[in-house]
Design an enzyme around this catalytic site. Structure first.
Site, PDB file in Angstrom:
ATOM      1  N   LYS A   1       1.467   7.856   1.871  1.00  0.00           N
ATOM      2  CA  LYS A   1       3.116   7.864   1.552  1.00  0.00           C
ATOM      3  C   LYS A   1       3.226   8.365  -0.076  1.00  0.00           C
ATOM      4  CE  LYS A   1       5.029   3.570   0.064  1.00  0.00           C
ATOM      5  NZ  LYS A   1       6.175   3.870  -1.010  1.00  0.00           N
TER       6      LYS A   1
ATOM      7  N   ASP B   1      -1.475  -1.825  -3.399  1.00  0.00           N
ATOM      8  CA  ASP B   1      -0.527  -2.295  -2.764  1.00  0.00           C
ATOM      9  C   ASP B   1      -1.075  -3.247  -1.917  1.00  0.00           C
ATOM     10  OD1 ASP B   1       1.786  -1.113  -3.910  1.00  0.00           O
ATOM     11  OD2 ASP B   1       1.445   0.549  -2.829  1.00  0.00           O
TER      12      ASP B   1
END
Ligand code: S3P
Length: 425
Positions: free
Chosen positions: A19, A312
């Site tokens: 991402k 994350d």
């Protein structure tokens, strides 16, 4: 999307493109001369938001699944958008684009969904204002919507109080529009994709320990970039493989940049059996294949300099800890409170709903693992990483796990459930 316990996890998979790298490929391509071609692009909602923002500023971008072509117009090629730039749920889009917009001679307004309107933007408003940017939080709360009147910037050295690649990148990108050298020192090194990729586009970037610098007004040229698989998406299957019985799973083509690989180190410290093959470099990033076997896990301490390298992944690390014997302490992770949801709250409350012994702390949580977990209805707060982490927790729990909003995985991993179904038996 309802998750039931499984008997076996096996197969060979790939995960979608990284991402962070996908966002940057679009942004850097837009402000370079000529064509940038991305393959392996993450076709998820967040990266689509980045594409749409640049299209609204006159950049021609063609996307077909994971293949993207960007017709860059150079540093000063963005035209003034006639509508609000919608960043959706994406903090990366908001913060990085703000650096670019601060130096571009146009007026723009950025806004996004309910979550983005609560996330702290003071952390970029402060350094960008120090560089001379006119950037205003329209509600006066240091959150989006942000109005940016781009103009003349000057270079600074910024001592960032927070280890954040988004803050570092916003300042470095604004630094492209300054005469001279702009540098950022962070308390702990965060992911370095901006530094690596900007160099590839032709910028003069140097990095030493916790300090990154860029020389302003470079000539940037379009590039061909192959985006490697996202370790943050691979993390769900790594943990699934370790905690479930009868695993024989290989994930091919995973980005294992050392500023992102904390999940691997923690899994190994807990006794996780991981094997790495085919270590190579792709478009300046380290990539490998990872094979996972079922493992007897024990608790550990996760804190200090490793935190930005796995920030994350903490929700799924917490799930792993709930299935490990003994105590796991997660600390120095106060940043979790300002992610897509307050991830200390979301992780702790959902783990408790499944019967885990877990306590929230100011900067993390303490998990006493090894209790039998049972299925529960998960409250995702529309946070993609919470939904995916608890889908994994459900694979080895008693009974069924359901979600209030399982669709939110589309932010970073639209095919998550399809891939999960493929490997679960
Ligand atoms: C990102 C940096 C991290 C991470 C986010 C993506 C990036 O945020 O949590 O998902 O692409 O730079 P911070 O750097 O703000 O911690």
């Amino acid at each position: 999307m309802n998750i039931k316990p499984i008997r076996e996890l096996s197969g060979e998979i790939t995960v979608p493109g990284d991402k962070s790298i996908s966002h940057r490929g679009v942004m850097f391509g837009a402000i370079s001369q000529g064509i940038t071609e991305l393959s392996g692009f993450l076709d998820g909602a967040d990266c689509r938001s980045t594409i749409s923002c640049f299209q609204k500023m006159g950049i021609e971008i063609h996307q077909e699944n994971d293949h993207v072509i960007i017709h860059g117009k150079g540093l000063y090629g963005l035209s003034e958008p006639s509508e609000i730039l919608d960043v959706g749920n994406s903090g990366t889009t908001t913060r990085l684009i703000s650096g670019i917009l601060s130096g571009s001679p146009i007026i723009s307004t950025l806004n996004g969904d309910a979550s983005i309107q609560k996330r702290p933007m003071g952390r970029i408003i402060t350094p960008l204002s120090m560089m001379g940017a006119d950037i205003v939080s329209l509600r006066g709360n240091n959150c989006a919507p942000l109005k940016i009147t781009g103009g003349h910037l000057h270079s600074i050295h910024y001592d960032s109080p927070v280890a954040s690649a988004q803050v570092k990148s916003a300042v470095l990108l604004a630094g492209l529009y300054c005469d001279g050298i702009t540098s950022v020192t962070e308390p702990v090194l965060s992911r370095n994709h901006t530094e690596l990729m900007l160099k590839g586009f032709g910028a003069d970037v140097t990095s030493q320990d916790r300090c990154a610098s860029v020389k302003g007004l470079p000539k940037l040229y379009g590039q061909k970039i192959t985006v490697p698989g996202d370790i943050s998406s691979a993390a769900y299957f790594i943990v699934a493989g370790l905690i479930c019985p009868n695993t024989s799973l290989t994930i091919k083509n995973v980005n294992c940049n050392p500023t992102r690989d904390g999940i691997l180190k923690v899994a190994e410290a807990m006794g996780g059996k991981l094997k790495y093959d085919n270590l190579r470099e792709v478009s300046g990033e380290k990539v490998c294949d990872i094979t996972i076997s079922s493992s007897e896990l024990t608790g550990t301490v996760v804190g200090g300099d490793i935190i930005p390298t796995l920030i994350d992944e903490i929700p799924v690390i917490a799930v792993m800890a709930a299935y490990a014997k003994g105590e796991t302490v997660i600390k120095d992770a106060g940043e979790l409170k300002v992610k897509e949801s307050n991830r200390i709250d979301s992780v702790v409350s959902n783990l408790q709903a499944m019967g885990a012994d877990v306590l929230a702390t100011e900067d993390g949580m303490i998990i006493h693992g090894g209790k039998t977990l049972h299925g529960a209805k998960i409250t995702t707060k529309s946070d993609h990483r919470i939904a995916m982490s608890f889908a994994i927790a459900g694979l080895n729990a008693l009974g069924e796990t359901t979600f209030d909003d399982g669709e939110c995985v589309a932010i970073s991993y639209p095919e998550f459930y399809t891939t999960l179904e493929k490997i679960c038996h």
